[in-house]
Design a protein around this motif. Structure first.
Motif, PDB file in Angstrom:
ATOM      1  N   SER A  90      -8.107   9.594  -4.390  1.00 55.41           N
ATOM      2  CA  SER A  90      -7.513  10.916  -4.196  1.00 55.41           C
ATOM      3  C   SER A  90      -6.549  10.881  -3.007  1.00 55.41           C
ATOM      4  O   SER A  90      -6.890  10.362  -1.942  1.00 55.41           O
ATOM      5  N   PHE A  91      -5.348  11.426  -3.195  1.00 49.97           N
ATOM      6  CA  PHE A  91      -4.379  11.590  -2.113  1.00 49.97           C
ATOM      7  C   PHE A  91      -3.289  12.532  -2.610  1.00 49.97           C
ATOM      8  O   PHE A  91      -3.242  12.879  -3.795  1.00 49.97           O
ATOM      9  N   SER A  92      -2.410  12.926  -1.713  1.00 49.88           N
ATOM     10  CA  SER A  92      -1.305  13.804  -2.099  1.00 49.88           C
ATOM     11  C   SER A  92      -0.039  13.373  -1.373  1.00 49.88           C
ATOM     12  O   SER A  92      -0.093  12.669  -0.360  1.00 49.88           O
ATOM     13  N   VAL A  93       1.100  13.808  -1.916  1.00 46.32           N
ATOM     14  CA  VAL A  93       2.403  13.572  -1.293  1.00 46.32           C
ATOM     15  C   VAL A  93       3.104  14.914  -1.184  1.00 46.32           C
ATOM     16  O   VAL A  93       3.298  15.604  -2.202  1.00 46.32           O
ATOM     17  N   GLY A  94       3.469  15.316   0.029  1.00 46.23           N
ATOM     18  CA  GLY A  94       4.135  16.591   0.241  1.00 46.23           C
ATOM     19  C   GLY A  94       5.645  16.471   0.163  1.00 46.23           C
ATOM     20  O   GLY A  94       6.212  15.367   0.188  1.00 46.23           O
ATOM     21  N   ARG A  95       6.316  17.601   0.074  1.00 49.01           N
ATOM     22  CA  ARG A  95       7.784  17.614   0.051  1.00 49.01           C
ATOM     23  C   ARG A  95       8.316  17.044   1.373  1.00 49.01           C
ATOM     24  O   ARG A  95       7.904  17.454   2.458  1.00 49.01           O
ATOM     25  N   GLY A  96       9.249  16.106   1.269  1.00 51.42           N
ATOM     26  CA  GLY A  96       9.834  15.496   2.457  1.00 51.42           C
ATOM     27  C   GLY A  96       8.912  14.542   3.184  1.00 51.42           C
ATOM     28  O   GLY A  96       9.210  14.121   4.301  1.00 51.42           O
ATOM     29  N   GLU A  97       7.795  14.168   2.549  1.00 50.43           N
ATOM     30  CA  GLU A  97       6.809  13.295   3.183  1.00 50.43           C
ATOM     31  C   GLU A  97       6.851  11.901   2.562  1.00 50.43           C
ATOM     32  O   GLU A  97       7.115  11.739   1.371  1.00 50.43           O
ATOM     33  N   ILE A  98       6.583  10.884   3.381  1.00 44.90           N
ATOM     34  CA  ILE A  98       6.464   9.510   2.882  1.00 44.90           C
ATOM     35  C   ILE A  98       5.023   9.058   3.088  1.00 44.90           C
ATOM     36  O   ILE A  98       4.535   8.984   4.221  1.00 44.90           O
ATOM     37  N   VAL A  99       4.357   8.771   1.986  1.00 45.26           N
ATOM     38  CA  VAL A  99       2.994   8.248   2.021  1.00 45.26           C
ATOM     39  C   VAL A  99       3.044   6.781   1.594  1.00 45.26           C
ATOM     40  O   VAL A  99       3.551   6.461   0.520  1.00 45.26           O
ATOM     41  N   CYS A 100       2.550   5.906   2.447  1.00 40.50           N
ATOM     42  CA  CYS A 100       2.544   4.472   2.143  1.00 40.50           C
ATOM     43  C   CYS A 100       1.190   4.059   1.583  1.00 40.50           C
ATOM     44  O   CYS A 100       0.145   4.317   2.199  1.00 40.50           O
ATOM     45  N   LEU A 101       1.217   3.411   0.406  1.00 35.52           N
ATOM     46  CA  LEU A 101       0.029   2.776  -0.159  1.00 35.52           C
ATOM     47  C   LEU A 101       0.073   1.306   0.209  1.00 35.52           C
ATOM     48  O   LEU A 101       1.031   0.605  -0.132  1.00 35.52           O
ATOM     49  N   VAL A 102      -0.946   0.826   0.924  1.00 36.35           N
ATOM     50  CA  VAL A 102      -0.965  -0.574   1.342  1.00 36.35           C
ATOM     51  C   VAL A 102      -2.243  -1.235   0.851  1.00 36.35           C
ATOM     52  O   VAL A 102      -3.264  -0.579   0.613  1.00 36.35           O
ATOM     53  N   GLY A 103      -2.174  -2.551   0.713  1.00 38.82           N
ATOM     54  CA  GLY A 103      -3.315  -3.327   0.250  1.00 38.82           C
ATOM     55  C   GLY A 103      -2.834  -4.628  -0.354  1.00 38.82           C
ATOM     56  O   GLY A 103      -1.642  -4.816  -0.599  1.00 38.82           O
ATOM     57  N   GLU A 104      -3.760  -5.532  -0.605  1.00 36.06           N
ATOM     58  CA  GLU A 104      -3.416  -6.828  -1.172  1.00 36.06           C
ATOM     59  C   GLU A 104      -3.130  -6.720  -2.665  1.00 36.06           C
ATOM     60  O   GLU A 104      -3.377  -5.679  -3.287  1.00 36.06           O
ATOM     61  N   SER A 105      -2.613  -7.788  -3.241  1.00 34.94           N
ATOM     62  CA  SER A 105      -2.436  -7.842  -4.692  1.00 34.94           C
ATOM     63  C   SER A 105      -3.791  -7.630  -5.360  1.00 34.94           C
ATOM     64  O   SER A 105      -4.796  -8.203  -4.934  1.00 34.94           O
ATOM     65  N   GLY A 106      -3.788  -6.790  -6.399  1.00 38.90           N
ATOM     66  CA  GLY A 106      -5.040  -6.482  -7.073  1.00 38.90           C
ATOM     67  C   GLY A 106      -5.774  -5.296  -6.493  1.00 38.90           C
ATOM     68  O   GLY A 106      -6.845  -4.919  -6.984  1.00 38.90           O
ATOM     69  N   SER A 107      -5.203  -4.678  -5.450  1.00 39.37           N
ATOM     70  CA  SER A 107      -5.881  -3.532  -4.838  1.00 39.37           C
ATOM     71  C   SER A 107      -5.699  -2.262  -5.650  1.00 39.37           C
ATOM     72  O   SER A 107      -6.437  -1.287  -5.461  1.00 39.37           O
ATOM     73  N   GLY A 108      -4.696  -2.225  -6.543  1.00 43.48           N
ATOM     74  CA  GLY A 108      -4.482  -1.054  -7.382  1.00 43.48           C
ATOM     75  C   GLY A 108      -3.244  -0.251  -7.030  1.00 43.48           C
ATOM     76  O   GLY A 108      -2.987   0.794  -7.648  1.00 43.48           O
ATOM     77  N   LYS A 109      -2.441  -0.716  -6.074  1.00 42.71           N
ATOM     78  CA  LYS A 109      -1.264   0.047  -5.638  1.00 42.71           C
ATOM     79  C   LYS A 109      -0.296   0.299  -6.785  1.00 42.71           C
ATOM     80  O   LYS A 109       0.079   1.444  -7.077  1.00 42.71           O
ATOM     81  N   SER A 110       0.145  -0.775  -7.431  1.00 38.11           N
ATOM     82  CA  SER A 110       1.141  -0.635  -8.499  1.00 38.11           C
ATOM     83  C   SER A 110       0.570   0.040  -9.730  1.00 38.11           C
ATOM     84  O   SER A 110       1.291   0.732 -10.461  1.00 38.11           O
ATOM     85  N   VAL A 111      -0.726  -0.126  -9.965  1.00 39.93           N
ATOM     86  CA  VAL A 111      -1.373   0.544 -11.104  1.00 39.93           C
ATOM     87  C   VAL A 111      -1.301   2.055 -10.922  1.00 39.93           C
ATOM     88  O   VAL A 111      -1.032   2.806 -11.877  1.00 39.93           O
ATOM     89  N   ILE A 112      -1.528   2.523  -9.698  1.00 34.77           N
ATOM     90  CA  ILE A 112      -1.425   3.964  -9.424  1.00 34.77           C
ATOM     91  C   ILE A 112       0.000   4.446  -9.667  1.00 34.77           C
ATOM     92  O   ILE A 112       0.221   5.491 -10.292  1.00 34.77           O
ATOM     93  N   ALA A 113       0.989   3.685  -9.188  1.00 34.62           N
ATOM     94  CA  ALA A 113       2.388   4.068  -9.389  1.00 34.62           C
ATOM     95  C   ALA A 113       2.723   4.145 -10.875  1.00 34.62           C
ATOM     96  O   ALA A 113       3.375   5.092 -11.339  1.00 34.62           O
TER      97      ALA A 113
END
Length: 550
Positions: free
Chosen positions: A41-64
């Protein structure tokens, strides 16, 4: 001075553009875990930059991909919701997702060359977005294309519009992808590792551009990266993923300066520092490689018009002693990889000498080079393309030694020793490349190169595509191998932090010329050339006070 891109991370927009609630995405049966991401669970607000970080296989690109509706059927959404401006798009039909893409949400991919159509001009590719999603006339679309090309700061808009992707540099191609993503003013921009493949100065330009456009358009940005230097530059908030679990989330300064989770601290401690690791030089060590006056010019013959020549490297001079590592650093197009390929004789130099333990290999014919090949080995940037997918690891490793007369039994024994040297289990020899992670494949490529017992090992951007934690392991491995085998090593990189960790001497290249050359301590503590100083200034996160030594 580092670029002061981001604010202090303490504020966020009132109304979220993107809300991800308890998102769970499954994996195919037989995978090493049941879910790619679980209850995130997370959110992104207007004009906000939220960084998803983690190693390969952590799920970052899957969420995108789940937000964009690009998940394959093998990765089903099993729970949770994805809300875009209050609209639930978790299971939206493809027709609705096509309407939303580019108009309300867009994505910048990691590798622009694969994101762009090679047989369409860049102008036509931007125009295609407008033609698909608007009712603008052809003349209005042309004006819009030219406007966005100008906005992303590309020079000579008419030339860029008429160019094909292969005619542009990597940074220019990424600007085209950004133009396509922002041409219709989406409220959400997803940037999936958009600067990983770029050198530090181009990376700095792209980061600055994304931030300026994001502020101008008021766009919310979900920024995916494994580089904490980039996080320090751009993030308002940071979310840390590990094996599909969200282990930490908070304002940038809280996460980077006061990390709570052990995994976050581990990731940050793995980021290479811009500090030289000094080693004493062994007196009397023999010179393995001496390059003098090396030149490389590419000649292109044209059917119409004058022939064209491009000087890729000119008057390059350096030497490497046994047990030492020379790093060549510079931007893309500086000539560093050209020099490496000349030394390995994958391409023929135009002039100069390349002395390998006293033997000049610069002008040797292909047949004469056969005896030299085993003395110089190279590890390439992309381990995915460096290994034959149809051959087991053992077959890949014994091919070279057997071609030079070693018996199969002896070659297999050498392969077993080397696979353990690179800290892989002996059972790896019976498996195929697709069964390994990127870091494991790079270890296999290193072992394969060492199977030839070379005098010189060339590493051409060998760690730039790896996660920071895996990168740290491979760098430690290379340093250990150099010490144990007393190898001479040529290390090509665009990351100054990496060069500081492994290089004894450093050569800085710009536009085909070597502008600075000296010990790593000299170059890093007192750079003389303005170009070298510009490279240091462009390093992401330089000067940021991380809470864990990075």
């Amino acid at each position: 001075m580092s670029m002061a891109f981001a604010n202090d991370g303490s504020e966020r927009a009132d109304t979220p553009i993107l809300e991800v609630h308890e998102l769970t995405i499954g994996l195919p049966s037989g995978s090493d875990r049941s879910s790619a991401v679980q209850k995130v669970s997370f959110s992104v607000g207007r004009g906000e930059i939220v960084c998803l970080v983690g190693e390969s296989g952590s799920g970052k690109s899957v969420i995108a991909q789940s937000v964009m509706g690009l998940l394959p059927k093998s990765l089903p959404v099993r729970g949770g919701r994805i809300m875009l401006q209050g609209e639930d798009i978790t299971h939206a039909p493809q027709a609705r997702l096509r309407e939303l893409r580019a108009t309300r949400m867009s994505m910048i991919f990691q590798e622009p060359m694969t994101a762009l159509n090679p047989v369409m001009t860049c102008g036509d590719q931007i125009d295609e977005v407008l033609a698909e999603h608007t009712s603008l006339s052809a003349s209005e679309r042309r004006a819009k294309v030219r406007s966005i090309i100008t906005e992303v700061l590309l020079p000579d808009p008419d030339r860029i519009i008429a160019s094909y992707p292969h005619q542009l540099s990597g940074g220019q191609r990424q600007r085209i992808v950004i133009a396509m993503a922002l041409v219709l003013d989406p409220v959400l921009l997803i940037a999936d590792e958009p600067t990983t493949a770029l050198d530090v100065t181009t990376q700095a330009q792209i980061l600055r551009l994304i931030l300026e456009l994001q502020k101008h358009h008021g766009t919310g940005v979900l920024f995916i990266t494994h580089d904490f230097g980039v996080v320090a530059e751009v993030a308002n908030r940071v979310a840390v993923l590990r094996l599909g679990d969200l282990v930490e989330i908070g304002p940038r300064d809280d996460v980077l300066k006061r990390p709570r989770h052990a995994y976050t601290r581990m990731l940050m401690s793995a980021v290479p520092k811009l500090e030289v690791v000094e080693r004493a030089e062994v007196p009397g060590a023999p010179v393995v490689l001496e390059v003098a006056g090396l030149d490389k010019t590419y000649f292109a013959k044209r059917w119409l018009g004058a022939d064209r020549s491009v000087v890729a490297a000119t008057d390059v001079n350096f030497s490497i002693r046994r047990g030492r590592t020379l790093g060549i650093v510079g931007e893309s197009g500086s000539g560093k990889s050209t020099v490496a390929r000349c030394i390995v004789r994958l391409i023929d130099p135009t002039g100069g000498s390349i002395l390998l333990s006293g033997d000049d290999i610069a002008t040797q014919s292909s047949s004469a080079l056969q005896a030299v090949r085993k003395r110089v080995q190279i590890v390439f940037q992309d381990p995915y393309r460096s290994l034959n997918p149809r051959r087991t690891v053992a077959e890949a490793m014994i091919e070279g030694p057997m071609n030079f007369g070693l018996g199969r039994t002896e070659a297999l024994a050498r392969a077993r020793n080397l696979i353990e040297l690179v800290r892989m289990p002996a059972s790896s020899l019976d498996r195929y490349p697709h069964q390994f992670s990127g870091g494991q494949r790079q270890r296999i490529c290193i072992a394969r190169a060492l199977a030839m017992e070379p005098e010189l090992l060339v590493a051409d951007e060998a760690v730039s595509a790896l996660d920071v934690s895996v990168q740290a392991q491979v760098l430690t491995l290379l340093a250990d191998i150099r010490e144990r085998l007393n190898l001479a090593m040529l290390f090509i990189t665009h990351d100054l932090r990496v060069a500081a960790q492994v290089c004894d001497d450093v050569a800085v290249m710009s536009k085909g010329r070597m502008v600075e050359y000296g010990t790593a301590t000299q170059v890093f503590t007192a750079p003389r050339h303005e170009y070298t100083r510009a490279l240091f200034d462009a390093a992401p996160g330089r000067g940021f006070d991380f809470g864990v030594a990075a």
